[in-house]
Write a protein that holds these residues in place. Sequence first.
Motif, PDB file in Angstrom:
ATOM      1  N   LYS A 118      33.134 -12.634 -41.586  1.00  0.00           N
ATOM      2  CA  LYS A 118      32.537 -13.964 -41.496  1.00  0.00           C
ATOM      3  C   LYS A 118      31.507 -13.997 -40.371  1.00  0.00           C
ATOM      4  O   LYS A 118      31.837 -13.770 -39.209  1.00  0.00           O
ATOM      5  CB  LYS A 118      33.598 -15.027 -41.237  1.00  0.00           C
ATOM      6  CG  LYS A 118      34.479 -15.295 -42.414  1.00  0.00           C
ATOM      7  CD  LYS A 118      35.408 -16.447 -42.141  1.00  0.00           C
ATOM      8  CE  LYS A 118      36.294 -16.676 -43.334  1.00  0.00           C
ATOM      9  NZ  LYS A 118      37.260 -17.741 -43.071  1.00  0.00           N
ATOM     10  N   THR A 119      30.271 -14.288 -40.751  1.00  0.00           N
ATOM     11  CA  THR A 119      29.188 -14.451 -39.793  1.00  0.00           C
ATOM     12  C   THR A 119      28.840 -15.929 -39.726  1.00  0.00           C
ATOM     13  O   THR A 119      28.569 -16.549 -40.755  1.00  0.00           O
ATOM     14  CB  THR A 119      27.941 -13.655 -40.244  1.00  0.00           C
ATOM     15  OG1 THR A 119      28.268 -12.273 -40.286  1.00  0.00           O
ATOM     16  CG2 THR A 119      26.770 -13.890 -39.298  1.00  0.00           C
TER      17      THR A 119
ATOM     18  N   VAL B 212      28.298 -15.709 -44.929  1.00  0.00           N
ATOM     19  CA  VAL B 212      27.432 -16.255 -43.888  1.00  0.00           C
ATOM     20  C   VAL B 212      27.645 -17.758 -43.918  1.00  0.00           C
ATOM     21  O   VAL B 212      27.461 -18.400 -44.958  1.00  0.00           O
ATOM     22  CB  VAL B 212      25.950 -15.895 -44.120  1.00  0.00           C
ATOM     23  CG1 VAL B 212      25.058 -16.634 -43.141  1.00  0.00           C
ATOM     24  CG2 VAL B 212      25.753 -14.385 -43.988  1.00  0.00           C
ATOM     25  N   ILE B 213      28.053 -18.309 -42.792  1.00  0.00           N
ATOM     26  CA  ILE B 213      28.400 -19.720 -42.696  1.00  0.00           C
ATOM     27  C   ILE B 213      27.472 -20.377 -41.682  1.00  0.00           C
ATOM     28  O   ILE B 213      27.426 -19.958 -40.519  1.00  0.00           O
ATOM     29  CB  ILE B 213      29.867 -19.880 -42.249  1.00  0.00           C
ATOM     30  CG1 ILE B 213      30.787 -19.159 -43.244  1.00  0.00           C
ATOM     31  CG2 ILE B 213      30.238 -21.361 -42.099  1.00  0.00           C
ATOM     32  CD1 ILE B 213      32.108 -18.755 -42.693  1.00  0.00           C
TER      33      ILE B 213
ATOM     34  N   SER C  13      20.821 -12.123 -40.964  1.00  0.00           N
ATOM     35  CA  SER C  13      21.701 -12.825 -41.902  1.00  0.00           C
ATOM     36  C   SER C  13      21.759 -12.084 -43.244  1.00  0.00           C
ATOM     37  O   SER C  13      22.817 -12.007 -43.872  1.00  0.00           O
ATOM     38  CB  SER C  13      21.290 -14.279 -42.072  1.00  0.00           C
ATOM     39  OG  SER C  13      20.007 -14.400 -42.609  1.00  0.00           O
ATOM     40  N   TYR C  14      20.641 -11.521 -43.685  1.00  0.00           N
ATOM     41  CA  TYR C  14      20.620 -10.731 -44.918  1.00  0.00           C
ATOM     42  C   TYR C  14      21.570  -9.536 -44.796  1.00  0.00           C
ATOM     43  O   TYR C  14      22.386  -9.276 -45.696  1.00  0.00           O
ATOM     44  CB  TYR C  14      19.196 -10.264 -45.218  1.00  0.00           C
ATOM     45  CG  TYR C  14      19.115  -9.276 -46.346  1.00  0.00           C
ATOM     46  CD1 TYR C  14      19.220  -9.698 -47.673  1.00  0.00           C
ATOM     47  CD2 TYR C  14      18.947  -7.917 -46.097  1.00  0.00           C
ATOM     48  CE1 TYR C  14      19.163  -8.789 -48.719  1.00  0.00           C
ATOM     49  CE2 TYR C  14      18.884  -7.005 -47.132  1.00  0.00           C
ATOM     50  CZ  TYR C  14      18.989  -7.440 -48.447  1.00  0.00           C
ATOM     51  OH  TYR C  14      18.935  -6.537 -49.471  1.00  0.00           O
TER      52      TYR C  14
ATOM     53  N   PRO D 245      37.663 -21.140 -33.408  1.00  0.00           N
ATOM     54  CA  PRO D 245      36.898 -20.022 -32.823  1.00  0.00           C
ATOM     55  C   PRO D 245      37.503 -18.648 -33.119  1.00  0.00           C
ATOM     56  O   PRO D 245      36.771 -17.668 -33.186  1.00  0.00           O
ATOM     57  CB  PRO D 245      36.920 -20.309 -31.319  1.00  0.00           C
ATOM     58  CG  PRO D 245      37.183 -21.769 -31.210  1.00  0.00           C
ATOM     59  CD  PRO D 245      38.029 -22.136 -32.402  1.00  0.00           C
ATOM     60  N   SER D 246      38.803 -18.582 -33.343  1.00  0.00           N
ATOM     61  CA  SER D 246      39.426 -17.280 -33.608  1.00  0.00           C
ATOM     62  C   SER D 246      39.021 -16.715 -34.965  1.00  0.00           C
ATOM     63  O   SER D 246      39.241 -15.529 -35.226  1.00  0.00           O
ATOM     64  CB  SER D 246      40.948 -17.374 -33.513  1.00  0.00           C
ATOM     65  OG  SER D 246      41.464 -18.139 -34.582  1.00  0.00           O
ATOM     66  N   THR D 247      38.409 -17.530 -35.835  1.00  0.00           N
ATOM     67  CA  THR D 247      37.970 -17.048 -37.152  1.00  0.00           C
ATOM     68  C   THR D 247      36.527 -16.555 -37.137  1.00  0.00           C
ATOM     69  O   THR D 247      36.053 -16.033 -38.139  1.00  0.00           O
ATOM     70  CB  THR D 247      38.109 -18.158 -38.218  1.00  0.00           C
ATOM     71  OG1 THR D 247      37.192 -19.215 -37.923  1.00  0.00           O
ATOM     72  CG2 THR D 247      39.533 -18.675 -38.299  1.00  0.00           C
ATOM     73  N   VAL D 248      35.834 -16.728 -36.023  1.00  0.00           N
ATOM     74  CA  VAL D 248      34.435 -16.314 -35.916  1.00  0.00           C
ATOM     75  C   VAL D 248      34.399 -14.828 -35.565  1.00  0.00           C
ATOM     76  O   VAL D 248      34.904 -14.418 -34.534  1.00  0.00           O
ATOM     77  CB  VAL D 248      33.684 -17.150 -34.859  1.00  0.00           C
ATOM     78  CG1 VAL D 248      32.242 -16.675 -34.712  1.00  0.00           C
ATOM     79  CG2 VAL D 248      33.738 -18.635 -35.201  1.00  0.00           C
ATOM     80  N   GLU D 249      33.785 -14.031 -36.437  1.00  0.00           N
ATOM     81  CA  GLU D 249      33.683 -12.598 -36.183  1.00  0.00           C
ATOM     82  C   GLU D 249      32.336 -12.219 -35.583  1.00  0.00           C
ATOM     83  O   GLU D 249      32.204 -11.161 -34.967  1.00  0.00           O
ATOM     84  CB  GLU D 249      33.919 -11.832 -37.474  1.00  0.00           C
ATOM     85  CG  GLU D 249      35.347 -12.027 -37.986  1.00  0.00           C
ATOM     86  CD  GLU D 249      35.574 -11.376 -39.321  1.00  0.00           C
ATOM     87  OE1 GLU D 249      35.653 -10.124 -39.367  1.00  0.00           O
ATOM     88  OE2 GLU D 249      35.668 -12.110 -40.328  1.00  0.00           O
TER      89      GLU D 249
END
Length: 185
Positions: free
Chosen positions: A2-3, A29-30, A20-21, A58-62
């Motif tokens: 997950k970006t 891409v979120i 992003s590409y 925030p813990s889900t943001v890679e």
Amino acid sequence: MKTHILLFEGYVSFEIMLASYFMKTQGDVITVALDEGALRSYEGLSVNPDLMMNQIDPSTVELLIIPGGDVTSLLKREELMDWLRILNGQMTPIAAICSGTLLLGQAQILEDKSFTTNAEAQMRDITTQGVYMNTNVVVDGHIITAKANAYVDFGIEVGKVMNIYSSTEDLEETIEVFKYFKAKP
């Protein structure tokens, strides 16, 4: 993977398009904003963000990508600064380009880091942290910074940090195609 990409009124879309590409090839891409409603990029594109920042654990943001643009109003948003500090504390990769780097300075997360920016004087008005490098892209641990003209190198370096290339040959081919415009025969 997950970006998350932070969007705001007047963000500069070309600076983050290649990054992003590349990341889209690896997962979701979120787009993220601080406030509800459509946002217009500097180039005039109207975008409706996927989520509000306060809806994201925030813990889900890679990976977080921050474009440049007029970040003046964001510098005063303490909830954004807190969110950036949380991501930094988790060692989440944060990639900022052009004036988007100012948000890292405002959040005070450049301690013991090297960085680059198009806005060195503004950065020094915000913080004395970090060591400015007059180069196109700087990767220092989980922090990636770049000047606007280095958007291709920025995307490639984000990919390296996120380990998206399947091999050395894959990386070399990506550089040949996207940086030097040499298509594979």
